[in-house]
Write a protein that holds these residues in place. Sequence first.
Motif, PDB file in Angstrom:
ATOM      1  N   LEU A   8     -34.855  16.072  17.499  1.00  0.00           N
ATOM      2  CA  LEU A   8     -35.749  14.914  17.483  1.00  0.00           C
ATOM      3  C   LEU A   8     -36.447  14.826  18.840  1.00  0.00           C
ATOM      4  O   LEU A   8     -35.782  14.852  19.875  1.00  0.00           O
ATOM      5  N   PHE A  12     -40.292  10.546  18.395  1.00  0.00           N
ATOM      6  CA  PHE A  12     -39.455   9.981  17.338  1.00  0.00           C
ATOM      7  C   PHE A  12     -38.751   8.731  17.846  1.00  0.00           C
ATOM      8  O   PHE A  12     -38.747   7.690  17.182  1.00  0.00           O
ATOM      9  N   ALA A  27     -39.518   6.606  10.698  1.00  0.00           N
ATOM     10  CA  ALA A  27     -38.460   7.045  11.610  1.00  0.00           C
ATOM     11  C   ALA A  27     -37.098   6.574  11.111  1.00  0.00           C
ATOM     12  O   ALA A  27     -36.126   7.340  11.091  1.00  0.00           O
ATOM     13  N   TYR A  30     -35.994   8.694   8.084  1.00  0.00           N
ATOM     14  CA  TYR A  30     -35.467   9.999   8.480  1.00  0.00           C
ATOM     15  C   TYR A  30     -34.064   9.855   9.077  1.00  0.00           C
ATOM     16  O   TYR A  30     -33.153  10.623   8.742  1.00  0.00           O
ATOM     17  N   MET A  41     -28.174  15.392  14.209  1.00  0.00           N
ATOM     18  CA  MET A  41     -29.360  14.986  14.957  1.00  0.00           C
ATOM     19  C   MET A  41     -29.142  15.338  16.420  1.00  0.00           C
ATOM     20  O   MET A  41     -28.147  14.934  17.015  1.00  0.00           O
ATOM     21  N   LEU A 120     -38.591  17.263  14.532  1.00  0.00           N
ATOM     22  CA  LEU A 120     -39.272  16.064  14.047  1.00  0.00           C
ATOM     23  C   LEU A 120     -40.037  15.384  15.174  1.00  0.00           C
ATOM     24  O   LEU A 120     -39.471  15.072  16.219  1.00  0.00           O
ATOM     25  N   SER A 121     -41.335  15.166  14.931  1.00  0.00           N
ATOM     26  CA  SER A 121     -42.205  14.582  15.943  1.00  0.00           C
ATOM     27  C   SER A 121     -43.375  13.869  15.274  1.00  0.00           C
ATOM     28  O   SER A 121     -43.785  14.231  14.178  1.00  0.00           O
TER      29      SER A 121
END
Length: 159
Positions: A8, A12, A27, A30, A41, A120-121
């Motif tokens: 992440l 995020f 967000a 997710y 994560m 994830l961004s």
Amino acid sequence: MTHKAVLLDTSFFLRFLNDNDPLFKNADGYFRYFLQKEITMMISTISIAEYCVGGDVHELPLRNLQIVPFNLDHSKRTGEFAKIVFQNKVKLKLKERNIIPNDTKLFAQADCEKAVEFYLSSDTESNKIYNLLRQETTPKFQFIDLNTPHNETFGLLDL
């Protein structure tokens, strides 16, 4: 057995920790999905440093995160990625970005860490860099754009 993981990025956490942000709902979706599916994560020490420019490390949900320090393998892969990006910088047409070292560092970490399948961004400029890298090399992780809800990314019905 290696479990799936997601790295992440700072963007995020900026959205996840601000329930007034337009991308907060995505967000949060997710975050809950990754918890439910037991997808590890991860957060880079680089993202922690970026977050701490305007926030406090204790605001981050560290009990749910695995911290990834930047190491020698990451450094070598960063050099490979950064070379590609610098050689194609004009073609990228990045907005308000003169240097891109943190993007390539984070991508290198995602690429080197065996369990990482996703990055994830919400950073569209970072996504441009990822797409360039995909044209020149084969990163092993998938870029997930936070602008797309998790149910669309993972093909789930939103009931």
